[in-house]
Design an enzyme around this catalytic site. Sequence first.
Site, mmCIF file in Angstrom:
data_model
loop_
_atom_site.group_PDB
_atom_site.id
_atom_site.type_symbol
_atom_site.label_atom_id
_atom_site.label_comp_id
_atom_site.label_asym_id
_atom_site.label_seq_id
_atom_site.Cartn_x
_atom_site.Cartn_y
_atom_site.Cartn_z
ATOM 1 N N TYR A 145 12.086 37.764 -9.745
ATOM 2 C CA TYR A 145 11.935 39.197 -10.437
ATOM 3 C C TYR A 145 12.944 40.102 -10.070
ATOM 4 O O TYR A 145 13.517 40.668 -10.949
ATOM 5 C CB TYR A 145 10.543 39.603 -10.000
ATOM 6 C CG TYR A 145 10.119 40.971 -10.538
ATOM 7 C CD1 TYR A 145 9.667 41.225 -11.945
ATOM 8 C CD2 TYR A 145 10.144 42.306 -9.709
ATOM 9 C CE1 TYR A 145 9.202 42.428 -12.243
ATOM 10 C CE2 TYR A 145 9.734 43.461 -10.100
ATOM 11 C CZ TYR A 145 9.243 43.455 -11.605
ATOM 12 O OH TYR A 145 8.712 44.590 -12.015
ATOM 13 N N GLU A 147 15.934 39.740 -8.833
ATOM 14 C CA GLU A 147 17.332 39.376 -9.056
ATOM 15 C C GLU A 147 17.299 39.343 -10.725
ATOM 16 O O GLU A 147 18.291 39.631 -11.407
ATOM 17 C CB GLU A 147 17.820 38.014 -8.397
ATOM 18 C CG GLU A 147 17.896 38.037 -7.041
ATOM 19 C CD GLU A 147 19.222 38.799 -6.543
ATOM 20 O OE1 GLU A 147 19.790 39.714 -7.156
ATOM 21 O OE2 GLU A 147 19.426 38.778 -5.190
ATOM 22 N N GLY A 148 16.228 39.019 -11.268
ATOM 23 C CA GLY A 148 16.305 38.866 -12.712
ATOM 24 C C GLY A 148 16.466 40.395 -13.259
ATOM 25 O O GLY A 148 17.153 40.606 -14.254
ATOM 26 N N ARG A 186 -2.018 43.607 -8.220
ATOM 27 C CA ARG A 186 -1.288 44.602 -7.471
ATOM 28 C C ARG A 186 -2.375 45.379 -6.778
ATOM 29 O O ARG A 186 -3.676 45.406 -7.133
ATOM 30 C CB ARG A 186 -0.528 45.751 -8.610
ATOM 31 C CG ARG A 186 0.789 44.788 -9.094
ATOM 32 C CD ARG A 186 1.753 45.490 -10.027
ATOM 33 N NE ARG A 186 1.082 45.415 -11.039
ATOM 34 C CZ ARG A 186 1.771 46.122 -12.429
ATOM 35 N NH1 ARG A 186 2.808 46.625 -12.268
ATOM 36 N NH2 ARG A 186 1.111 45.781 -13.643
ATOM 37 N N ASN A 190 -6.615 45.836 -7.277
ATOM 38 C CA ASN A 190 -7.235 44.825 -6.524
ATOM 39 C C ASN A 190 -8.368 45.802 -5.647
ATOM 40 O O ASN A 190 -9.309 45.412 -5.536
ATOM 41 C CB ASN A 190 -6.103 44.351 -5.509
ATOM 42 C CG ASN A 190 -5.856 42.815 -6.027
ATOM 43 O OD1 ASN A 190 -5.861 42.480 -7.224
ATOM 44 N ND2 ASN A 190 -5.076 42.315 -5.150
ATOM 45 N N GLY A 207 -1.230 46.462 7.437
ATOM 46 C CA GLY A 207 -1.577 47.671 6.414
ATOM 47 C C GLY A 207 -0.662 48.671 6.581
ATOM 48 O O GLY A 207 -0.778 50.019 6.154
ATOM 49 N N PRO A 273 8.296 44.142 1.051
ATOM 50 C CA PRO A 273 8.968 45.302 1.511
ATOM 51 C C PRO A 273 7.965 46.056 2.546
ATOM 52 O O PRO A 273 6.867 46.190 2.071
ATOM 53 C CB PRO A 273 9.412 46.162 0.372
ATOM 54 C CG PRO A 273 9.426 45.063 -0.753
ATOM 55 C CD PRO A 273 8.248 44.240 -0.415
HETATM 56 P P1 NAD Z 1 2.311 44.302 -17.305
HETATM 57 O O1 NAD Z 1 2.101 42.836 -16.920
HETATM 58 O O2 NAD Z 1 1.103 45.053 -17.911
HETATM 59 O O3 NAD Z 1 3.158 44.434 -18.683
HETATM 60 C C1 NAD Z 1 4.239 43.534 -19.224
HETATM 61 C C2 NAD Z 1 4.087 42.880 -20.507
HETATM 62 O O4 NAD Z 1 5.114 42.356 -20.955
HETATM 63 C C3 NAD Z 1 2.650 42.303 -20.985
HETATM 64 O O5 NAD Z 1 2.214 42.830 -22.076
HETATM 65 C C4 NAD Z 1 3.157 40.930 -21.082
HETATM 66 O O6 NAD Z 1 2.336 40.045 -21.832
HETATM 67 C C5 NAD Z 1 4.688 40.887 -21.670
HETATM 68 N N1 NAD Z 1 5.300 39.874 -21.633
HETATM 69 C C6 NAD Z 1 5.596 39.295 -20.459
HETATM 70 N N2 NAD Z 1 6.587 38.328 -20.544
HETATM 71 C C7 NAD Z 1 6.975 38.338 -21.857
HETATM 72 C C8 NAD Z 1 7.721 37.723 -22.723
HETATM 73 N N3 NAD Z 1 8.628 36.645 -22.167
HETATM 74 N N4 NAD Z 1 7.980 37.996 -24.313
HETATM 75 C C9 NAD Z 1 7.105 38.900 -24.527
HETATM 76 N N5 NAD Z 1 6.313 39.791 -23.970
HETATM 77 C C10 NAD Z 1 6.134 39.252 -22.405
HETATM 78 O O7 NAD Z 1 3.102 45.172 -16.493
HETATM 79 P P2 NAD Z 1 3.730 46.575 -16.421
HETATM 80 O O8 NAD Z 1 3.125 47.462 -15.212
HETATM 81 O O9 NAD Z 1 3.103 47.347 -17.897
HETATM 82 O O10 NAD Z 1 5.003 46.611 -16.429
HETATM 83 C C11 NAD Z 1 5.756 46.863 -17.693
HETATM 84 C C12 NAD Z 1 7.395 46.800 -17.384
HETATM 85 O O11 NAD Z 1 7.689 47.749 -16.377
HETATM 86 C C13 NAD Z 1 7.920 45.458 -16.820
HETATM 87 O O12 NAD Z 1 9.132 45.252 -17.337
HETATM 88 C C14 NAD Z 1 7.941 45.697 -15.001
HETATM 89 O O13 NAD Z 1 8.786 44.899 -14.396
HETATM 90 C C15 NAD Z 1 8.598 47.303 -15.353
HETATM 91 N N6 NAD Z 1 7.906 47.882 -13.853
HETATM 92 C C16 NAD Z 1 6.623 48.189 -13.562
HETATM 93 C C17 NAD Z 1 6.105 48.806 -12.538
HETATM 94 C C18 NAD Z 1 4.692 49.282 -12.166
HETATM 95 O O14 NAD Z 1 4.533 49.715 -11.287
HETATM 96 N N7 NAD Z 1 3.708 49.228 -13.141
HETATM 97 C C19 NAD Z 1 7.112 48.918 -11.428
HETATM 98 C C20 NAD Z 1 8.256 48.333 -11.667
HETATM 99 C C21 NAD Z 1 8.742 48.001 -13.019
HETATM 100 N N1 UDP Z 2 -1.422 44.567 -0.818
HETATM 101 C C1 UDP Z 2 -2.417 44.385 -0.300
HETATM 102 N N2 UDP Z 2 -3.617 43.764 -0.982
HETATM 103 C C2 UDP Z 2 -3.814 43.348 -1.987
HETATM 104 C C3 UDP Z 2 -2.559 43.228 -3.014
HETATM 105 C C4 UDP Z 2 -1.355 43.844 -2.449
HETATM 106 O O1 UDP Z 2 -2.489 44.656 0.931
HETATM 107 O O2 UDP Z 2 -4.862 42.954 -2.315
HETATM 108 C C5 UDP Z 2 -0.143 44.980 -0.589
HETATM 109 C C6 UDP Z 2 1.167 44.324 -0.605
HETATM 110 O O3 UDP Z 2 1.388 42.975 0.391
HETATM 111 C C7 UDP Z 2 2.397 45.311 -0.635
HETATM 112 C C8 UDP Z 2 1.355 46.415 -1.262
HETATM 113 O O4 UDP Z 2 0.044 46.191 -1.267
HETATM 114 O O5 UDP Z 2 2.774 45.472 0.536
HETATM 115 C C9 UDP Z 2 1.746 46.592 -2.839
HETATM 116 O O6 UDP Z 2 1.828 45.536 -3.462
HETATM 117 P P1 UDP Z 2 1.725 45.302 -4.841
HETATM 118 O O7 UDP Z 2 1.477 43.808 -5.246
HETATM 119 O O8 UDP Z 2 0.868 46.362 -5.646
HETATM 120 O O9 UDP Z 2 3.372 45.778 -5.306
HETATM 121 P P2 UDP Z 2 4.706 45.475 -4.682
HETATM 122 O O10 UDP Z 2 4.915 44.674 -3.476
HETATM 123 O O11 UDP Z 2 5.522 44.818 -5.888
HETATM 124 O O12 UDP Z 2 5.189 46.829 -4.310
#
Ligand code: NAD
Ligand code: UDP
Length: 312
Positions: A145, A147-148, A186, A190, A207, A273
């Site tokens: 994720y 590096e992508g 997330r 959760n 935590g 992180p």
């Molecule tokens: P999400 O999982 O609800 O949404 C991702 C959407 O992309 C889904 O509808 C999924 O079906 C679609 N998808 C996945 N792979 C696909 C593919 N190969 N082709 C077509 N559709 C595909 O997550 P989200 O929270 O809505 O995230 C949306 C975007 O925002 C993502 O790119 C994510 O990396 C970025 N982002 C979100 C957060 C956050 O906190 N919500 C934080 C950082 C970055």
């Molecule tokens: N986390 C947790 N319990 C859960 C899910 C996540 O304690 O049931 C923690 C996780 O280890 C991280 C933080 O909550 O420290 C945020 O995790 P999340 O998966 O929401 O996002 P990201 O780690 O990508 O910020």
Amino acid sequence: MSLRILVTGGAGFLGSHLCDRLLRDGHEVICLDNFFTGRKINVQQHLGNPKFELIRHDVVDPFKFEVDQIYNLACPASPVHFQYNPVKTIKTSVIGAHNCLGLAKRVKARVFQASTSEVYGDPTVHPQPESYRGNVNPIGIRACYDEGKRAAETMFFDYHRQSGVDIRVVRIFNTYGPRMLASDGRVVSNFIVQALQGEDITVYGDGQQTRSFCYVDDLIEGFVRLMNCEGFTGPVNVGNPGEFTILELAENVIRLTGSKSKIVNRPLPQDDPLQRQPDISLAQEKLGWEPTIPLEEGLKQTIGYFKQHLEL
Ligand code: NAD
Ligand code: UDP
């Protein structure tokens, strides 16, 4: 002016809120999604709208549409989902970005990349400004994720420099709200689902790790401002600087749901992180943007959503 706008990942959590907003602003929206973590139900309110089209398609496979703007959100965002098939995740980020950029170049569309605070990895600078180059483990379990998304940013800036593609790059910090999947994995969803169902609240590690949580409506406002801001590509952080430990989040959720759930500790996932907080001075300066919805208010909205949508 009414534009034709492609939203990849438009049936997901953030994408569906973005589709709502763009349609409300009078635009035509093409929502492209493979429904990996997205759901038709998130956009079903628009299915009869002649300005809305829903297309099942994978961003890894090429696509062509005559559009004015492209928002590229397609990518699983929760660690549980992006680690499910890591090879597919990195392909989605990199090839998906490439397909969006190729289309933008061909039809002269402005193209927006949903990047992430994960480009900073486990940060050694706190809070994180855009100039910080990050601390990512390139071979760890989150790298598919992180590096992508980093490679996608590289490609966005190379298409911009090499071919003049009109790009916008946002780095999103943890965002939550209605329409997260109950099984999303997330932390906010959760904890809310566990609290409402009277199950143990699973805090990973002790935590004491921190995150800064942004409510979805604030984030979408930041997206639209960036996309329509002239002469500014980003990357720009968009998130809420209010920083909380995961334990504090758990306590808040228990208090606001009135749950009797107990907090239990589970192992901390690899490369999790330790701290994360956006420096949003650039967004304030360039977009006049800052969040308006405090955690307590956003949690109440999200709890209300899950109360309606969970089988309790
Ligand atoms: P999400 O999982 O609800 O949404 C991702 C959407 O992309 C889904 O509808 C999924 O079906 C679609 N998808 C996945 N792979 C696909 C593919 N190969 N082709 C077509 N559709 C595909 O997550 P989200 O929270 O809505 O995230 C949306 C975007 O925002 C993502 O790119 C994510 O990396 C970025 N982002 C979100 C957060 C956050 O906190 N919500 C934080 C950082 C970055
Ligand atoms: N986390 C947790 N319990 C859960 C899910 C996540 O304690 O049931 C923690 C996780 O280890 C991280 C933080 O909550 O420290 C945020 O995790 P999340 O998966 O929401 O996002 P990201 O780690 O990508 O910020």
